[in-house]
Design an enzyme around this catalytic site. Structure first.
Site, PDB file in Angstrom:
ATOM      1  NE  ARG A 294      -3.567  -0.411   2.523  1.00 28.98           N
ATOM      2  CZ  ARG A 294      -4.744  -0.743   1.967  1.00 28.98           C
ATOM      3  NH1 ARG A 294      -5.392   0.128   1.233  1.00 28.98           N
ATOM      4  NH2 ARG A 294      -5.271  -1.942   2.156  1.00 28.98           N
TER       5      ARG A 294
ATOM      6  CD  GLU B 234      -8.388  -4.604  -4.756  1.00 29.81           C
ATOM      7  OE1 GLU B 234      -8.461  -3.742  -5.649  1.00 29.81           O
ATOM      8  OE2 GLU B 234      -8.720  -4.387  -3.571  1.00 29.81           O
TER       9      GLU B 234
ATOM     10  CB  SER C 250     -10.928  -3.574  -8.349  1.00 27.88           C
ATOM     11  OG  SER C 250     -12.250  -3.552  -7.867  1.00 27.88           O
TER      12      SER C 250
ATOM     13  NE  ARG D 142      -1.892  -3.958  -3.566  1.00 27.98           N
ATOM     14  CZ  ARG D 142      -2.931  -3.931  -2.744  1.00 27.98           C
ATOM     15  NH1 ARG D 142      -3.890  -4.834  -2.865  1.00 27.98           N
ATOM     16  NH2 ARG D 142      -3.027  -3.017  -1.802  1.00 27.98           N
TER      17      ARG D 142
END
Length: 426
Positions: free
Chosen positions: A279, A351, A354, A393
């Protein structure tokens, strides 16, 4: 933004629907009071405008006849101030109603499961089998720090917490991932590669619903009187390309992809994921955006999600596809699939993409329309967006899933052409 007709027709029914699906409380009493005032003042304003127009014509006729117009002009002056005040009040009330409307989230599609948080999301599928290690797998921070590839301390010196410096082969692997994704989406999936600004005006953020609700999550710049914002996703720039436009039917669906820097203040994230690159305030993402006809947007949503899945499959990364429940969806979405990649160090899926169908929610704010050939009239388009995928990520997932006991990292076959044939970084 929802159709204003929904707010006017039956606000109590809308409020109950929003409460049940989103946990959102709509102040029906305030809305109904404002709407009653709007109707009353609008009627009076129109009466005064008609009276002004009638008297103006009368003055012209009297002057043409050479008659005295002082009495009529005095009458016009008398209600002129009332008309001005009425117009100002009408604008104020309309502004309050619009402010309420801008704060209302999209209504979920009927196919979205009811739920209050991520625990009630519904898994749709799993792909791949998480690797079994004969050693204790390290997380991406330890793997990167061992070789000076991933340097949070230097980044903190330069910018503060939640920034990262990447070096050497790890920086090259990060670049390779972005290039691989762009080529895949442009060459195989038919998205138009687009390079967009990462600093945008407030109108763009209103268009895609980041403003006014999420201003605290945005980084802003101020140059003189001009305030602009750093994008949190290139969805903002890409989707706003069709703002205030009428797209011809044969140009739809309009598919665009972009690789960009993204910036988020993470104002509400507290102490979550402060370690490493999970993050960050600054990160990179390859974004997918589609502008579609309303009757084609559901199929386009499935297609977009499949395009994002292909990235993970070509990289050989185990993942799962999840349908988000009503309480876990984004503000502008009416239906969302999340793709979650397996991270060995956490023994969990996290995640990485999305993909959302926003229906006409963003299009109404942007006045983004298409010309329906059956009616010849402009109608609102549907907008869709998805990560295809988050580059940082993806880097984390490759590092952890392809690590060896000595700390070296195998390069997935799909990336080797982008790495000059390198098969392993160590």
């Amino acid at each position: 933004m929802l159709d204003p007709a929904l707010l006017r027709a039956n606000p109590a029914e809308l409020a109950e629907r929003l409460r049940a699906s989103r946990g959102f409380e709509l102040d029906v009493g305030r809305l109904e009071a404002l709407e009653a005032d709007r109707k009353r003042i609008q009627v009076r304003t129109q009466e005064l405008q008609n009276l002004r127009n009638t008297r103006s014509k009368q003055i012209g006729m009297l002057k043409a006849k050479g008659e005295d117009v002082s009495a009529v002009m005095a009458e016009v002056a008398g209600f002129g101030e009332e008309l001005k005040a009425s117009e100002v009040e009408l604008d104020r009330i309309r502004g309050e109603i619009e402010a309420i409307a801008l704060g209302i989230p999209n209504i979920p599609d009927d196919s979205v499961p009811q739920g209050s948080d991520e625990s009630q999301n519904v898994e749709q599928k799993q792909w791949g089998t998480p690797r079994s290690f004969d050693f204790e797998p390290k997380d991406h921070v330890e793997l990167g720090a061992r070789h000076g590839w991933l340097d949070g301390e230097t980044a903190a010196k330069l910018s503060g917490s939640r920034f990262t410096v990447l070096r050497g082969q790890l920086a090259r692997l990060h670049r390779a991932l972005a290039q691989f994704m762009l080529d895949l989406h442009a060459n195989e999936h038919g998205y138009e590669e687009t390079n967009v600004p990462v600093i945008v005006n407030a109108e763009s953020l209103y268009g895609t619903s980041q403003l006014p609700k999420f201003e605290e999550d945005m980084f802003a710049t101020q140059l003189g009187e001009h305030r602009r914002y750093l994008i949190s996703t290139s969805e903002i720039s890409l989707t706003n390309i069709v703002r205030d436009e009428i797209v011809e039917a044969e140009a739809l669906p309009k598919r665009m992809t972009a690789h960009s820097l993204c910036f988020r203040s993470e104002a509400g994230s507290g102490g979550r994921d402060v370690r490493g690159m999970i993050r960050q305030h600054q990160f990179e993402k390859v974004e997918l955006v589609s502008i579609a006809k309303p009757d084609e947007s559901d199929a386009e949503h499935e297609r977009m999600t499949r395009c994002a899945e292909t990235v993970l499959e070509k990289l050989g990364l185990p993942y799962r596809k999840v349908l988000l429940c009503t309480g876990d969806m984004g503000f502008a979405a009416r239906k969302t699939y999340d793709l979650e990649v397996w991270l060995p160090s956490q023994r969990a899926y996290r995640e990485i993409s999305s993909c959302s169908n926003c229906g006409d929610f963003q299009a109404r704010r942007m006045q983004a329309r298409w010309r329906n050939p059956e009616t010849g009239k402009p109608e609102l388009v549907h907008t869709l967006n998805g990560s295809g995928v988050a580059v940082g990520r993806a880097l984390i997932a490759v590092m952890e899933n392809y690590q060896d006991a000595d700390g070296s990292i195998s390069v997935p076959e799909a990336l080797r052409a982008y790495m000059g044939g390198v098969e392993r970084i160590a």
